[in-house]
Design an enzyme around this catalytic site. Structure first.
Site, PDB file in Angstrom:
ATOM      1  N   GLY A 197       0.817  -1.219   0.000  1.00  0.00           N
ATOM      2  CA  GLY A 197       0.000   0.000   0.000  1.00  0.00           C
ATOM      3  C   GLY A 197       0.849   1.267   0.000  1.00  0.00           C
ATOM      4  O   GLY A 197       2.025   1.247   0.352  1.00  0.00           O
ATOM      5  N   ASP A 243       2.483  -2.539   8.465  1.00  0.00           N
ATOM      6  CA  ASP A 243       2.405  -1.255   9.179  1.00  0.00           C
ATOM      7  C   ASP A 243       2.004  -1.420  10.640  1.00  0.00           C
ATOM      8  O   ASP A 243       1.490  -0.498  11.253  1.00  0.00           O
ATOM      9  CB  ASP A 243       1.447  -0.301   8.446  1.00  0.00           C
ATOM     10  CG  ASP A 243       0.019  -0.830   8.377  1.00  0.00           C
ATOM     11  OD1 ASP A 243      -0.232  -1.962   8.824  1.00  0.00           O
ATOM     12  OD2 ASP A 243      -0.854  -0.091   7.870  1.00  0.00           O
ATOM     13  N   LYS A 246       5.224   4.446   3.257  1.00  0.00           N
ATOM     14  CA  LYS A 246       4.853   4.325   4.675  1.00  0.00           C
ATOM     15  C   LYS A 246       5.694   3.307   5.431  1.00  0.00           C
ATOM     16  O   LYS A 246       6.213   3.602   6.517  1.00  0.00           O
ATOM     17  CB  LYS A 246       3.371   3.968   4.788  1.00  0.00           C
ATOM     18  CG  LYS A 246       2.950   3.670   6.214  1.00  0.00           C
ATOM     19  CD  LYS A 246       1.463   3.638   6.391  1.00  0.00           C
ATOM     20  CE  LYS A 246       0.867   2.320   5.989  1.00  0.00           C
ATOM     21  NZ  LYS A 246      -0.585   2.282   6.283  1.00  0.00           N
ATOM     22  N   ARG A 275      -1.868   8.769   3.768  1.00  0.00           N
ATOM     23  CA  ARG A 275      -2.093   9.660   4.909  1.00  0.00           C
ATOM     24  C   ARG A 275      -0.796  10.072   5.607  1.00  0.00           C
ATOM     25  O   ARG A 275      -0.792  10.963   6.445  1.00  0.00           O
ATOM     26  CB  ARG A 275      -3.055   9.002   5.902  1.00  0.00           C
ATOM     27  CG  ARG A 275      -4.503   9.092   5.452  1.00  0.00           C
ATOM     28  CD  ARG A 275      -5.404   8.172   6.244  1.00  0.00           C
ATOM     29  NE  ARG A 275      -5.204   6.775   5.887  1.00  0.00           N
ATOM     30  CZ  ARG A 275      -5.828   5.753   6.473  1.00  0.00           C
ATOM     31  NH1 ARG A 275      -6.658   5.983   7.475  1.00  0.00           N
ATOM     32  NH2 ARG A 275      -5.610   4.516   6.078  1.00  0.00           N
ATOM     33  N   SER A 295      50.122  23.629  26.374  1.00  0.00           N
ATOM     34  CA  SER A 295      48.853  24.174  25.882  1.00  0.00           C
ATOM     35  C   SER A 295      49.054  24.843  24.533  1.00  0.00           C
ATOM     36  O   SER A 295      50.152  25.288  24.196  1.00  0.00           O
ATOM     37  CB  SER A 295      48.328  25.221  26.872  1.00  0.00           C
ATOM     38  OG  SER A 295      47.905  24.577  28.044  1.00  0.00           O
ATOM     39  N   ASN A 349      49.462  13.531  28.740  1.00  0.00           N
ATOM     40  CA  ASN A 349      48.540  14.646  28.926  1.00  0.00           C
ATOM     41  C   ASN A 349      48.702  15.632  27.776  1.00  0.00           C
ATOM     42  O   ASN A 349      49.806  16.078  27.487  1.00  0.00           O
ATOM     43  CB  ASN A 349      48.813  15.361  30.252  1.00  0.00           C
ATOM     44  CG  ASN A 349      47.667  16.305  30.603  1.00  0.00           C
ATOM     45  OD1 ASN A 349      46.651  15.891  31.138  1.00  0.00           O
ATOM     46  ND2 ASN A 349      47.821  17.579  30.259  1.00  0.00           N
ATOM     47  N   ALA A 359      54.438  25.240  25.600  1.00  0.00           N
ATOM     48  CA  ALA A 359      53.153  25.874  25.263  1.00  0.00           C
ATOM     49  C   ALA A 359      53.304  26.707  24.003  1.00  0.00           C
ATOM     50  O   ALA A 359      54.366  27.278  23.737  1.00  0.00           O
ATOM     51  CB  ALA A 359      52.686  26.747  26.419  1.00  0.00           C
ATOM     52  N   TYR A 411      44.938  17.877   8.141  1.00  0.00           N
ATOM     53  CA  TYR A 411      44.456  18.035   6.764  1.00  0.00           C
ATOM     54  C   TYR A 411      45.250  19.117   6.052  1.00  0.00           C
ATOM     55  O   TYR A 411      45.321  20.256   6.512  1.00  0.00           O
ATOM     56  CB  TYR A 411      42.970  18.412   6.830  1.00  0.00           C
ATOM     57  CG  TYR A 411      42.254  18.493   5.517  1.00  0.00           C
ATOM     58  CD1 TYR A 411      42.413  17.498   4.554  1.00  0.00           C
ATOM     59  CD2 TYR A 411      41.402  19.547   5.238  1.00  0.00           C
ATOM     60  CE1 TYR A 411      41.730  17.565   3.350  1.00  0.00           C
ATOM     61  CE2 TYR A 411      40.712  19.623   4.041  1.00  0.00           C
ATOM     62  CZ  TYR A 411      40.875  18.624   3.091  1.00  0.00           C
ATOM     63  OH  TYR A 411      40.202  18.689   1.907  1.00  0.00           O
TER      64      TYR A 411
HETATM   65  C1  UD1 Z   1      -7.308  -3.953   6.974  1.00  0.00           C
HETATM   66  C2  UD1 Z   1      -8.397  -4.995   7.154  1.00  0.00           C
HETATM   67  C3  UD1 Z   1      -9.248  -4.611   8.349  1.00  0.00           C
HETATM   68  C4  UD1 Z   1      -8.366  -4.490   9.582  1.00  0.00           C
HETATM   69  C5  UD1 Z   1      -7.208  -3.526   9.351  1.00  0.00           C
HETATM   70  C6  UD1 Z   1      -6.223  -3.625  10.489  1.00  0.00           C
HETATM   71  C7  UD1 Z   1      -8.983  -5.920   4.950  1.00  0.00           C
HETATM   72  C8  UD1 Z   1      -9.931  -5.856   3.820  1.00  0.00           C
HETATM   73  N1  UD1 Z   1      -9.201  -5.056   5.947  1.00  0.00           N
HETATM   74  O1  UD1 Z   1      -7.959  -2.715   6.709  1.00  0.00           O
HETATM   75  O2  UD1 Z   1     -10.256  -5.595   8.579  1.00  0.00           O
HETATM   76  O3  UD1 Z   1      -9.131  -4.069  10.692  1.00  0.00           O
HETATM   77  O4  UD1 Z   1      -6.505  -3.879   8.141  1.00  0.00           O
HETATM   78  O5  UD1 Z   1      -5.245  -2.643  10.418  1.00  0.00           O
HETATM   79  O6  UD1 Z   1      -8.088  -6.738   4.941  1.00  0.00           O
HETATM   80  N2  UD1 Z   1      -2.084  -3.999   1.195  1.00  0.00           N
HETATM   81  C9  UD1 Z   1      -1.402  -4.539   0.137  1.00  0.00           C
HETATM   82  N3  UD1 Z   1      -2.039  -4.614  -1.066  1.00  0.00           N
HETATM   83  C10 UD1 Z   1      -3.306  -4.193  -1.252  1.00  0.00           C
HETATM   84  C11 UD1 Z   1      -3.992  -3.626  -0.161  1.00  0.00           C
HETATM   85  C12 UD1 Z   1      -3.356  -3.558   1.056  1.00  0.00           C
HETATM   86  O7  UD1 Z   1      -0.261  -4.946   0.263  1.00  0.00           O
HETATM   87  O8  UD1 Z   1      -3.788  -4.311  -2.376  1.00  0.00           O
HETATM   88  C13 UD1 Z   1      -1.410  -3.918   2.485  1.00  0.00           C
HETATM   89  C14 UD1 Z   1      -1.188  -2.487   2.956  1.00  0.00           C
HETATM   90  O9  UD1 Z   1       0.086  -2.016   2.535  1.00  0.00           O
HETATM   91  C15 UD1 Z   1      -1.256  -2.633   4.469  1.00  0.00           C
HETATM   92  C16 UD1 Z   1      -2.171  -3.834   4.666  1.00  0.00           C
HETATM   93  O10 UD1 Z   1      -2.218  -4.529   3.449  1.00  0.00           O
HETATM   94  O11 UD1 Z   1       0.005  -2.943   5.035  1.00  0.00           O
HETATM   95  C17 UD1 Z   1      -3.565  -3.407   5.090  1.00  0.00           C
HETATM   96  O12 UD1 Z   1      -4.117  -2.604   4.077  1.00  0.00           O
HETATM   97  P1  UD1 Z   1      -4.963  -1.314   4.414  1.00  0.00           P
HETATM   98  O13 UD1 Z   1      -5.411  -0.706   3.148  1.00  0.00           O
HETATM   99  O14 UD1 Z   1      -4.226  -0.469   5.382  1.00  0.00           O
HETATM  100  O15 UD1 Z   1      -6.225  -2.005   5.093  1.00  0.00           O
HETATM  101  P2  UD1 Z   1      -7.188  -1.390   6.156  1.00  0.00           P
HETATM  102  O16 UD1 Z   1      -8.212  -0.574   5.471  1.00  0.00           O
HETATM  103  O17 UD1 Z   1      -6.417  -0.764   7.247  1.00  0.00           O
HETATM  104 CA    CA Z   2      -4.207  -0.064   7.674  1.00  0.00          CA
END
Ligand code: UD1
Ligand code: CA
Length: 482
Positions: free
Chosen positions: A15, A110, A26, A19, A413, A385, A431, A395
């Protein structure tokens, strides 16, 4: 732990993390000396899985580069388009090839506070309950954004996970949430992922749908409630990043204190996960200990000190100092106000005092550089000392040169040691000397202009000045006294 060794751990890290509002993906943001994904990979490794794969996508090459550099042997799978957590796991499993038998643990990249013990406990519950899937859940004060755990009203069994965006008003009131961490039976997971649809508010393949699919097919679905909901904190923005850092720091300092380290004011001390201690080390306020820094028994550091990859020997004292890749010997003293740059090695009971900078310098046992000096590219023997305000002139504008000073020397010194130059054992220097030639052992080197006093100069050149008047009074007094 190895009894429940999983066949694979899949870490989801594709992802973007919009944010964070950052050019850095991230999962590469850091807390306590490790990237977010690095924390997750480290926890996953504690399970000793047969396979570990991280699914990367957004800024995938950067994340992959980071992982191969810092976590050698970590495999990555590339998810070009982020089509959901279910899709991501599918890509991860494809990377591992057909037929993963045994437990597959899925974690998000994350959630840096997740510990290896929690993952191991989940894998153990999963195996001993004979589940097709076990989800790690938590009761949280604010469930906004999380998937909700829906349980059967009659028997309490988990029936489904409903995403926040897809939840009914009644489901939104549920406080038990999906942490995003699962243990699956590998074969059943692969089958179920093939059946996940995209008819939800985000048009994504939800990994969470696998629970409902497996349950409807008559398989056992379990949930393990985390004892501490803070452990599953997912980082989506920089406020949560700071929150996670504070929590992890607190955890690290508590561990240190329980192991016998005094932390005078934990709220003002930051340490990295890789820092190590021995009992009776003391950390004063305003101190940061980073990288592979180690404090030996009774070492005392701070206040206001930042040590990176630095070893502080038993009973040594480091006060108001900054150090990188340095070694402070047992009983040595650093600061207040010292700067030790890479390659500084201070012997036992030696001293780098106030306003002293050192770089690539070895100082022998009992040797002291107490005041206002720069020691760069130097080797100094034992019990020497170095006088105040000395500079090791290393340098010439093009290359760096080395200075060697022997043992039991007393240098004056305000000396300049113009490298390359050697001062022999037991030698003294006057010195104010600019030492450009080697000084033989046991000699005194004097390398400065002779003093010349021009008598009566002030009376002649500055007549009527306060200085001239003072001089006149002094000369009268001298005459009276004679
Ligand atoms: C997800 C869960 C949610 C849970 C929450 C916990 C799903 C559908 N939802 O929601 O139930 O409460 O995590 O934090 O699983 N990622 C990928 N590829 C993708 C999408 C996401 O690698 O296509 C990775 C993201 O980088 C992240 C993780 O999966 O590390 C979670 O994705 P994110 O979009 O943050 O899911 P949430 O909406 O937080
Ligand atoms: Ca998340």
């Amino acid at each position: 732990m190895s009894a429940n060794r999983p066949a694979a751990v899949v870490v989801l890290a594709a992802g973007e993390g919009t944010r964070m509002k950052s050019k850095t993906p991230k999962v590469l943001h850091e807390i306590s000396g490790r990237s977010l994904v690095g924390h997750v990979v480290s926890a996953a490794r504690e399970l000793n899985p047969e396979h570990l794969v991280v699914v990367v996508g957004h800024a995938g090459e950067r994340v992959r580069g980071h992982l191969t550099e810092r976590y050698t042997g970590t495999r990555t799978a590339f998810q070009a388009e982020q089509k959901g957590t279910g899709h991501a796991v599918r890509i991860g499993l494809d990377e591992l090839g057909q037929g993963i038998h045994g437990t597959v643990v899925v974690v998000c990249g994350d959630t840096p506070l997740l510990s290896g013990e929690t993952l191991a406990a989940l894998a153990t519950t999963h195996a001993s309950d004979g589940n097709a899937v076990t989800v790690l859940t938590a009761e949280v004060p604010d469930a906004t954004g999380y998937g909700r755990i829906v349980r059967d009203a009659a028997n309490g069994a988990v029936t489904a996970i409903v995403e926040h965006k897809d939840a009914t008003a009644a489901q939104l009131a549920i406080r038990e949430i999906n942490s995003g961490v699962f243990a699956f039976d590998g074969q059943l997971l692969a089958d179920a992922l093939g059946k996940v649809r995209t008819d939800n508010s985000q048009g994504e393949e939800y990994l969470t749908d696998v629970l409902g699919i497996l349950r409807e097919a008559g398989h056992r679905v379990g949930a393990s409630i985390s004892g501490d909901h803070r452990e599953i904190l997912g980082i989506n923005n920089r406020v949560q990043l700071a929150e996670a850092r504070a929590l992890l720091n607190e955890r690290l300092l508590s561990r240190a204190m329980m192991a016998g380290v005094t932390v005078v004011d934990p709220a003002s001390v930051l340490i990295d996960v890789t820092v190590t201690f021995e009992p009776d080390a003391v950390i004063h306020p305003g101190t940061q200990l980073l990288g592979t820094t180690h404090l030996a028994e009774g070492a005392e550091v701070g206040p206001n000190t930042r040590l990176t990859d630095t070893t502080v020997g038993a009973g040594a004292r480091v006060d108001n100092a900054v150090a990188y890749s340095s070694e402070v010997g047992p009983g040595a003293s650093v600061g207040p106000y010292a700067y030790l740059r890479p390659g500084t090695r201070l012997g036992a009971k030696s001293k780098a005092g106030t306003y002293v900078e050192m770089k690539n310098a070895s100082i022998g046992e009992g040797t002291k550089v107490p005041h206002l000096s720069y020691v760069g590219d130097a080797t100094i023997g034992e019990y020497t000392n170095i006088g105040a305000a000395s500079v090791f002139v290393n340098y010439d504008g093009e290359a760096k040169h080395h200075t060697t000073i022997g043992s039991h020397c007393k240098t004056g010194s305000d000396n300049m040691f113009v490298a390359p130059v050697t001062v022999g054992d037991g030698a003294y220097t006057a010195a104010g000397s600019v030492i450009t030639k080697d000084v033989p052992a046991g000699s005194l080197a004097v390398a400065r202009g002779q003093q010349r006093n021009i008598e009566g100069w002030v009376a002649r050149k500055r007549p009527g000045s306060a200085a001239a008047q003072a001089a006149a009074v002094a000369s009268e007094r001298a005459t009276d006294e004679n």
